[in-house]
Design an enzyme around this catalytic site. Structure first.
Site, mmCIF file in Angstrom:
data_model
loop_
_atom_site.group_PDB
_atom_site.id
_atom_site.type_symbol
_atom_site.label_atom_id
_atom_site.label_comp_id
_atom_site.label_asym_id
_atom_site.label_seq_id
_atom_site.Cartn_x
_atom_site.Cartn_y
_atom_site.Cartn_z
ATOM 1 N N TYR A 151 30.945 -1.459 3.924
ATOM 2 C CA TYR A 151 32.174 -1.376 4.718
ATOM 3 C C TYR A 151 32.035 -0.442 5.929
ATOM 4 O O TYR A 151 31.475 0.648 5.821
ATOM 5 C CB TYR A 151 33.361 -0.895 3.848
ATOM 6 C CG TYR A 151 34.551 -0.530 4.716
ATOM 7 C CD1 TYR A 151 35.350 -1.528 5.285
ATOM 8 C CD2 TYR A 151 34.828 0.794 5.052
ATOM 9 C CE1 TYR A 151 36.392 -1.215 6.138
ATOM 10 C CE2 TYR A 151 35.875 1.125 5.907
ATOM 11 C CZ TYR A 151 36.654 0.110 6.444
ATOM 12 O OH TYR A 151 37.674 0.430 7.298
ATOM 13 N N ARG A 176 36.961 3.129 3.408
ATOM 14 C CA ARG A 176 36.168 4.354 3.272
ATOM 15 C C ARG A 176 36.376 4.960 1.890
ATOM 16 O O ARG A 176 37.445 4.864 1.301
ATOM 17 C CB ARG A 176 36.553 5.369 4.348
ATOM 18 C CG ARG A 176 36.001 5.025 5.741
ATOM 19 C CD ARG A 176 36.345 6.078 6.785
ATOM 20 N NE ARG A 176 37.767 6.130 7.009
ATOM 21 C CZ ARG A 176 38.609 6.996 6.465
ATOM 22 N NH1 ARG A 176 38.156 7.952 5.654
ATOM 23 N NH2 ARG A 176 39.891 6.947 6.716
ATOM 24 N N GLU A 192 57.192 0.113 23.360
ATOM 25 C CA GLU A 192 58.269 1.072 23.648
ATOM 26 C C GLU A 192 57.764 2.514 23.611
ATOM 27 O O GLU A 192 58.423 3.426 24.139
ATOM 28 C CB GLU A 192 59.429 0.899 22.655
ATOM 29 C CG GLU A 192 60.006 -0.507 22.566
ATOM 30 C CD GLU A 192 60.681 -0.980 23.855
ATOM 31 O OE1 GLU A 192 60.681 -0.227 24.856
ATOM 32 O OE2 GLU A 192 61.185 -2.124 23.865
ATOM 33 N N HIS A 195 39.071 12.490 16.327
ATOM 34 C CA HIS A 195 39.523 11.145 15.923
ATOM 35 C C HIS A 195 40.666 10.740 16.853
ATOM 36 O O HIS A 195 41.824 10.721 16.462
ATOM 37 C CB HIS A 195 39.991 11.226 14.457
ATOM 38 C CG HIS A 195 40.206 9.909 13.792
ATOM 39 N ND1 HIS A 195 41.001 9.770 12.674
ATOM 40 C CD2 HIS A 195 39.712 8.673 14.054
ATOM 41 C CE1 HIS A 195 41.000 8.499 12.285
ATOM 42 N NE2 HIS A 195 40.233 7.816 13.096
ATOM 43 N N ASP A 233 39.406 5.129 19.067
ATOM 44 C CA ASP A 233 39.196 5.787 17.765
ATOM 45 C C ASP A 233 38.572 7.176 17.860
ATOM 46 O O ASP A 233 38.907 8.040 17.064
ATOM 47 C CB ASP A 233 38.309 4.890 16.884
ATOM 48 C CG ASP A 233 38.401 5.241 15.402
ATOM 49 O OD1 ASP A 233 39.520 5.421 14.903
ATOM 50 O OD2 ASP A 233 37.345 5.340 14.746
ATOM 51 N N LYS A 272 32.045 7.090 12.074
ATOM 52 C CA LYS A 272 32.603 8.332 11.534
ATOM 53 C C LYS A 272 31.518 9.339 11.148
ATOM 54 O O LYS A 272 31.657 10.541 11.365
ATOM 55 C CB LYS A 272 33.522 8.030 10.337
ATOM 56 C CG LYS A 272 34.740 7.179 10.684
ATOM 57 C CD LYS A 272 35.506 7.768 11.800
ATOM 58 C CE LYS A 272 36.701 7.062 12.378
ATOM 59 N NZ LYS A 272 37.402 5.989 11.809
ATOM 60 N N SER A 298 43.942 7.479 10.204
ATOM 61 C CA SER A 298 43.507 6.090 10.072
ATOM 62 C C SER A 298 44.698 5.171 9.827
ATOM 63 O O SER A 298 45.562 5.474 9.008
ATOM 64 C CB SER A 298 42.517 5.975 8.917
ATOM 65 O OG SER A 298 41.430 6.839 9.148
ATOM 66 N N CYS A 344 47.207 4.528 11.726
ATOM 67 C CA CYS A 344 48.484 5.107 12.154
ATOM 68 C C CYS A 344 48.747 4.896 13.639
ATOM 69 O O CYS A 344 49.565 5.603 14.226
ATOM 70 C CB CYS A 344 48.560 6.579 11.775
ATOM 71 S SG CYS A 344 48.716 6.818 10.000
ATOM 72 N N ARG A 364 39.782 -5.965 9.117
ATOM 73 C CA ARG A 364 39.458 -5.464 10.458
ATOM 74 C C ARG A 364 38.857 -6.537 11.348
ATOM 75 O O ARG A 364 38.167 -7.440 10.874
ATOM 76 C CB ARG A 364 38.432 -4.322 10.339
ATOM 77 C CG ARG A 364 38.894 -3.140 9.475
ATOM 78 C CD ARG A 364 39.219 -1.951 10.300
ATOM 79 N NE ARG A 364 39.923 -0.910 9.554
ATOM 80 C CZ ARG A 364 40.399 0.198 10.132
ATOM 81 N NH1 ARG A 364 40.229 0.407 11.414
ATOM 82 N NH2 ARG A 364 41.052 1.098 9.411
#
Ligand code: GTP
Ligand code: SPV
Ligand code: MN
Length: 603
Positions: free
Chosen positions: A218, A79, A514, A247, A294, A227, A269, A271, A386
């Site tokens: 992209y 982006r 975990e 998000h 997302d 988005k 993003s 994360c 991706r």
């Protein structure tokens, strides 16, 4: 008036007047060779994929059915936040986190860029629907694009084609979303595998609910349902109508006693949303099912609870780091085929490979289309490479994933990527405090956006690049949503950080499966079963209240991951002050109050 005749223009499978007029206008401006009305059928998809293979854009994978490898232009991999604009009529409805330009000025610039920009190409008209087709008012859009890659991707990511167009009738409202790669072809000029333009604009007109995108192929820049529509335009619509466009992933958690809770989580993003959404719990008897990875649209139901719907139809997930150990369910989803892989490496036997998949093969074709060996000294796959894959193939998809009603959310998680300061999990004191946590969320930048990686920045509610209006108004909207609700029924808000590091930079918390231990603690807090300790920043797990049974990790690391360190938090205060100063006069006083209270508590 001279009627422009472009083949296909008159083949419209609709009598929707506004749609017909707009398509005609765009065709006349961009002058494509032909117009194709996308129906979403298998035959059409096969045709588009074959065209992409012939153009050298797609390489069919021998090892996965109906799947393709694709490499972008090396300059078009993420982006472009610097080139993303919110063109509100009033500049005060925008900023300070957005780029703004007057709508008329932007339209003048972009109209000239669009003039003749589809020369030598096909213009595709893609009707789509974000969220379930059976919704009371389906959220419709139409993307016009000159990119076959976009058509193939939109088919995976959205409910599109004839089934979406069926919802348009004569006059249903829709979001017009115009996209061009900005690479016209002169007669006889050979195309490149990944056409794009050095000049890029990703523009939202929030009042008009319109999107104009130019120059990039992209994901987030080009798949405009994602988005641009579902966050930037939808957030502005949500503010006006009293709901939330966020998000966030959506997951279903079932306890050993068969109690069901739904959790939504906002992480910036790259994360960890996709990974948490598909998690395989490491604790006995707990089950996770996926609803979204997302984006979540959330509104209050008649029972006063907050219900979430995922507007998307596919996953556009970060490839590196994904394997059978970290995210087996993503691997199983893509194994079923029907997927696109962009900017990962290609194996010699026609499969895909990326960093994090274990031992690398002796030879690969890198995302730069170069020979690659383990000694190459560079990554085989771009860090923001991706996979694009249908949600329906996810083996742990929750049965209610397509229910227009959505699912009632018990907990909202905010989280970021912080090497220091932020403990593994903190429970907010109440809604307002939770909104403060979200509004001050910070994270290290990642490869999902062009720019430096690893820089700590504020990323409010993980929405920094996606808020379609003024961030101060957005915070107020979050506060108001809580005020207008029955406090008992509001989701509880938690702040998590899977990414705290030790001195040698290793992650202190093992993460992935975990993380189910943290989900369990949160749910047990909600059910009044787990204990917590109060700290200046909120409630953290009391010793022994976090289930660590069978966890194979050094105790000292876990303690360090969980630790609240007042010293580190005092160092955080000037950064929050600076952030709130940037927000300016529109910062809700309640968040200023929360900040003052935090300062007091930290002493
Ligand atoms: P976007 O699609 O960009 O919005 O990202 P996302 O939030 O869905 O991120 P994703 O789950 O794809 O994760 C991004 C990266 O973080 C991947 O390389 C993952 O392997 C890594 N990651 C995810 N969860 C964890 C975790 O719990 N611990 C650690 N250490 N890494 C994680
Ligand atoms: C993100 O960057 O947050 C993504 C990928 O989920 S993109 O669709 O490019 O926005
Ligand atoms: Mn995202």
């Amino acid at each position: 008036m001279t009627a422009v005749t472009i083949p296909g223009l008159d083949q419209a499978p609709t009598t929707h007047a506004r749609l017909l007029t707009w398509v005609q206008e765009v065709a006349e401006l961009t002058t494509p060779n032909e117009v194709v009305w996308v129906d979403g059928s298998e035959e059409e998809s096969a045709r588009i994929n074959a065209k992409l293979v012939a153009a050298g854009t797609f390489v069919p994978l021998k090892k996965k059915p109906n799947s393709f490898w694709c490499a972008s232009d090396p300059s078009d991999v993420a982006r472009v936040e610097e080139r993303t604009f919110i063109c509100s009529v009033d500049p005060a409805d925008c900023g300070p986190t957005n780029n703004w330009m007057q709508p008329a000025e932007m339209k003048a610039i972009m109209t000239e860029l669009y003039r003749g920009c589809m020369r030598g190409r096909t213009m595709y008209v893609i009707p789509f629907c974000m969220g379930p087709l059976e919704a009371e008012s389906p959220m419709l859009g139409v993307e016009i694009t000159d990119s076959e890659y976009v058509v193939a991707s939109m088919r995976i990511m959205t409910r599109m084609g004839a089934k979406a167009l069926a919802k348009f009738g004569e006059d249903a409202d829709f979001v017009p979303a115009l996209h061009s790669v900005g690479a016209p072809l002169e007669p006889g000029q050979a195309d490149v595998a990944w056409p794009c333009n050095e000049t890029k604009y990703i523009t939202q007109f929030p009042e008009e609910r319109a999107i104009w995108s130019f120059g990039s192929g992209y994901g987030g820049n080009a798949l405009l349902g994602k988005k641009c529509y579902s966050l930037r335009i939808a957030s502005a619509k949500a503010r006006d109508e009293g709901w939330l466009a966020e998000h966030m992933l959506i997951l279903k958690l079932t306890s050993p006693e068969n109690k069901v809770h739904y959790i939504a989580a906002a992480f910036p993003s790259a994360c960890g949303k996709t990974n948490l959404a598909m998690l395989e719990p490491t604790i006995e008897g707990w089950k996770v099912e996926t609803l979204g990875d997302d984006i979540a649209w959330m509104r209050f139901g008649e029972d006063g609870r907050l219900y979430a719907v995922n507007p998307e139809f596919g996953f556009f997930g970060v490839a590196p780091g994904t394997d059978y150990h970290t995210n087996p369910n993503a691997m199983r989803t893509i194994e079923r085929g029907n997927s696109l892989f962009t900017n990962v490496a290609l194996t010699d036997d026609g499969d895909i490979w990326w960093e994090g998949m274990g031992e690398p093969p002796a030879h690969l074709t890198s995302w730069k289309k170069q020979d690659w060996t383990p000694d190459s000294g560079e990554l085989s796959s771009h860090p923001n490479s991706r996979y694009c894959t249908p949600m329906s193939q996810c083996p742990i998809l929750a049965p209610e994933w397509d229910d227009p009603k959505g699912v009632p959310i018990s907990a909202i998680f905010f989280g970021g990527r912080r090497a220091t300061t932020v403990p593994l999990v903190t429970e907010s004191r109440d809604w307002q405090h939770g909104v403060f946590m979200g509004a001050t969320l910070s994270s290290e930048t990642t490869a999902a956006a062009v720019g430096q990686v690893g820089v700590v920045r504020r990323d409010p509610m993980a929405m920094l690049p996606f808020i379609g209006y003024h961030a101060g108004d957005y915070f107020q909207h979050w506060i108001d949503m809580g005020k207008n609700a029955n406090a008992e029924k509001l989701p509880k808000i938690f702040y998590v950080n899977w990414f705290r590091r030790g001195e040698d930079k290793r992650f202190l918390w093992p993460g992935f499966g975990e993380n189910s231990r943290v989900l369990k603690w949160a749910i047990e807090r909600i059910e009044g079963k787990a204990s917590a300790q109060e700290t200046a920043i909120g409630h953290v797990p009391a010793p022994e209240s976090l289930d660590l049974s069978g966890l194979d990790a050094p105790v000292a690391d876990i303690e360090a991951a969980l630790e609240f360190d007042a010293q580190e938090w005092r160092a955080e205060l000037p950064l929050i002050e600076e952030w709130f100063t940037k927000i300016g006069d529109k910062l809700p006083t309640s968040l200023r109050d929360e900040f003052e209270a935090l300062k007091q508590r930290l002493g």
